[in-house]
Design a protein around this motif. Structure first.
Motif, PDB file in Angstrom:
ATOM      1  N   LEU A   7       0.846  -1.186   0.000  1.00  0.00           N
ATOM      2  CA  LEU A   7       0.000   0.000   0.000  1.00  0.00           C
ATOM      3  C   LEU A   7       0.884   1.240   0.000  1.00  0.00           C
ATOM      4  CD1 LEU A   7      -2.552  -1.156   2.691  1.00  0.00           C
ATOM      5  CD2 LEU A   7      -2.840  -1.216   0.215  1.00  0.00           C
ATOM      6  N   ASP A   8       0.527   2.214  -0.790  1.00  0.00           N
ATOM      7  CA  ASP A   8       1.274   3.471  -0.867  1.00  0.00           C
ATOM      8  C   ASP A   8       1.319   4.108   0.518  1.00  0.00           C
ATOM      9  OD1 ASP A   8       2.335   5.980  -1.385  1.00  0.00           O
ATOM     10  OD2 ASP A   8       1.081   6.336  -3.139  1.00  0.00           O
ATOM     11  N   GLN A  11      -0.905   7.111   1.446  1.00  0.00           N
ATOM     12  CA  GLN A  11      -2.315   6.954   1.778  1.00  0.00           C
ATOM     13  C   GLN A  11      -2.464   7.043   3.289  1.00  0.00           C
ATOM     14  OE1 GLN A  11      -3.329   3.167   0.082  1.00  0.00           O
ATOM     15  NE2 GLN A  11      -3.877   4.064  -1.882  1.00  0.00           N
ATOM     16  N   LYS A  42       3.466  -1.260   3.829  1.00  0.00           N
ATOM     17  CA  LYS A  42       3.466   0.063   3.211  1.00  0.00           C
ATOM     18  C   LYS A  42       4.739   0.208   2.384  1.00  0.00           C
ATOM     19  CE  LYS A  42       0.729   2.490   6.626  1.00  0.00           C
ATOM     20  NZ  LYS A  42       0.664   3.641   7.532  1.00  0.00           N
ATOM     21  N   THR A  45       4.748   2.591  -3.707  1.00  0.00           N
ATOM     22  CA  THR A  45       3.623   2.532  -4.643  1.00  0.00           C
ATOM     23  C   THR A  45       2.683   1.405  -4.225  1.00  0.00           C
ATOM     24  OG1 THR A  45       4.766   1.007  -6.131  1.00  0.00           O
ATOM     25  CG2 THR A  45       4.992   3.339  -6.617  1.00  0.00           C
ATOM     26  N   THR A  46       1.458   1.481  -4.711  1.00  0.00           N
ATOM     27  CA  THR A  46       0.486   0.428  -4.425  1.00  0.00           C
ATOM     28  C   THR A  46       0.685  -0.690  -5.444  1.00  0.00           C
ATOM     29  OG1 THR A  46      -1.080   2.016  -3.549  1.00  0.00           O
ATOM     30  CG2 THR A  46      -1.977  -0.085  -4.261  1.00  0.00           C
TER      31      THR A  46
END
Length: 54
Positions: A7-8, A11, A42, A45-46
């Protein structure tokens, strides 16, 4: 099988939310694929990838 989700880090997701997401995903996936290992982290980038071993 191994499922990796990144996950980015930009976020706005708390660690509690990520843990809840991982637990819900695991409960759904383990119904059909009980040996699957799930990792959510984390990163910059996603993304998602899966590795299948025999």
């Amino acid at each position: 099988m191994r499922l990796n989700i990144i996950l980015d880090k930009e976020q706005k997701m708390s660690q509690t939310m990520i843990n809840s997401f991982e637990a819900e995903l695991a409960s759904k996936i383990h119904e059909s694929f009980p040996a699957t290992k799930i990792s959510i982290k984390k990163g910059t980038t996603t993304g998602m990838n899966s590795l299948v071993s025999k």
